[in-house]
Design an enzyme around this catalytic site. Structure first.
Site, short mmCIF file in Angstrom:
data_model
loop_
_atom_site.label_atom_id
_atom_site.label_comp_id
_atom_site.label_asym_id
_atom_site.label_seq_id
_atom_site.Cartn_x
_atom_site.Cartn_y
_atom_site.Cartn_z
N GLU A 12 -20.51 19.42 71.23
CA GLU A 12 -19.14 19.68 70.81
C GLU A 12 -18.12 19.09 71.79
O GLU A 12 -16.92 19.05 71.49
CB GLU A 12 -18.91 21.19 70.68
CG GLU A 12 -19.76 21.84 69.60
CD GLU A 12 -19.63 23.35 69.59
OE1 GLU A 12 -19.58 23.92 68.49
OE2 GLU A 12 -19.59 23.97 70.67
N ASP A 217 -21.39 23.31 58.40
CA ASP A 217 -22.20 23.93 57.36
C ASP A 217 -21.31 24.86 56.56
O ASP A 217 -20.15 25.07 56.91
CB ASP A 217 -23.38 24.71 57.98
CG ASP A 217 -22.91 25.74 59.00
OD1 ASP A 217 -22.49 26.83 58.57
OD2 ASP A 217 -22.95 25.46 60.22
#
Length: 250
Positions: A12, A217
């Protein structure tokens, strides 16, 4: 003015550490921090790990030990809002802690002592982050279509994000969480595990905070399958690109 760039996982954070000018590694509070210059700004990069307590510890260190005067969180999240798809980007306008429940003493989701369930991100910094994310998405176009379950032009959203110490990974859990919050007027776009805690720390210290989350997701039964591949192939590039666009605008 030192800007802190905070993430939970290495993917990230992208390749920002490698891009630092005059990098200095500092070990503090069982974590590794990197100080240096990036795009003409003094920055400190940190990985907090997963969860609200880990995020709060790291944010406190950034304020106390490293003198950060602005904090930006970049990472991934599960999409729960209508029309929020894998590959989209959500910039937080507000946060709610979906696992906070001090009822009946306080209303459900209200953080005691803060006057309500939702906390605002800094409006000025968030507006700049929106511009940065928009510029990045326009530039990359359909570059990551092969990694998306349904190829589409990534969209930028702004709104409410929910944080809690739970990886929401089933359709049932996602629907219950969104349904309960929506019934109380909280239209949540995405769910993750750190941002609200960092925002609470920044509010305590009077520091501007903004957060951007790439949707990895749909916080449903496919979340555990989609997540590892997505963060490696897509999220790290989004993090790199959006942060560089942000720093160019500051």
């Amino acid at each position: 003015m030192t800007i802190a760039i905070l993430s939970a996982l290495p993917e990230e954070q992208g390749d920002l550490v490698q891009a630092l000018e005059a990098p200095e590694r500092v070990e503090h509070a069982s974590r590794t921090f990197w100080r240096g210059r990036l795009s003409g700004h003094d920055v400190v990069l940190a990985l907090c790990g997963i969860g609200k307590v880990a995020a709060a510890t790291t944010a406190t260190s950034l304020a106390e030990r490293f003198g950060a005067r602005r904090m930006v969180f970049t990472g991934v999240a599960g999409g729960v809002g209508e029309g929020v798809q894998v590959g989209d980007v959500v910039v937080a306008a507000e946060y709610v802690q979906h696992d906070m429940d001090a009822s009946p003493i306080f209303p459900r989701w209200e953080v005691p002592g803060y006057g309500g369930p939702r906390m605002d991100c800094d409006a000025h910094l968030t507006a700049i982050l929106m511009r940065a994310a928009s510029a990045y998405l326009e530039r990359v176009g359909g570059q990551f279509d092969q990694y998306l379950p349904a190829p589409h032009a990534p969209r930028l959203h702004q709104g409410l994000i929910a944080s809690g110490d739970q990886f929401v990974s089933t359709a049932g859990a996602s629907q219950r969480l969104r349904g309960d919050l929506l019934a109380a007027g909280h239209n949540v776009l995405a769910v993750e595990m750190e941002g609200a805690a960092v925002l609470q720390v920044c509010r305590d210290y009077g520091l501007p905070f903004a957060a951007v989350r790439t949707i990895s997701d749909r916080a449903d039964d496919s979340a555990h399958v989609d997540f590892p591949r997505f963060v490696e192939q897509v999220a790290r590039r989004y993090a790199d690109g959006v942060v560089r666009e942000l720093l160019a605008l500051l």
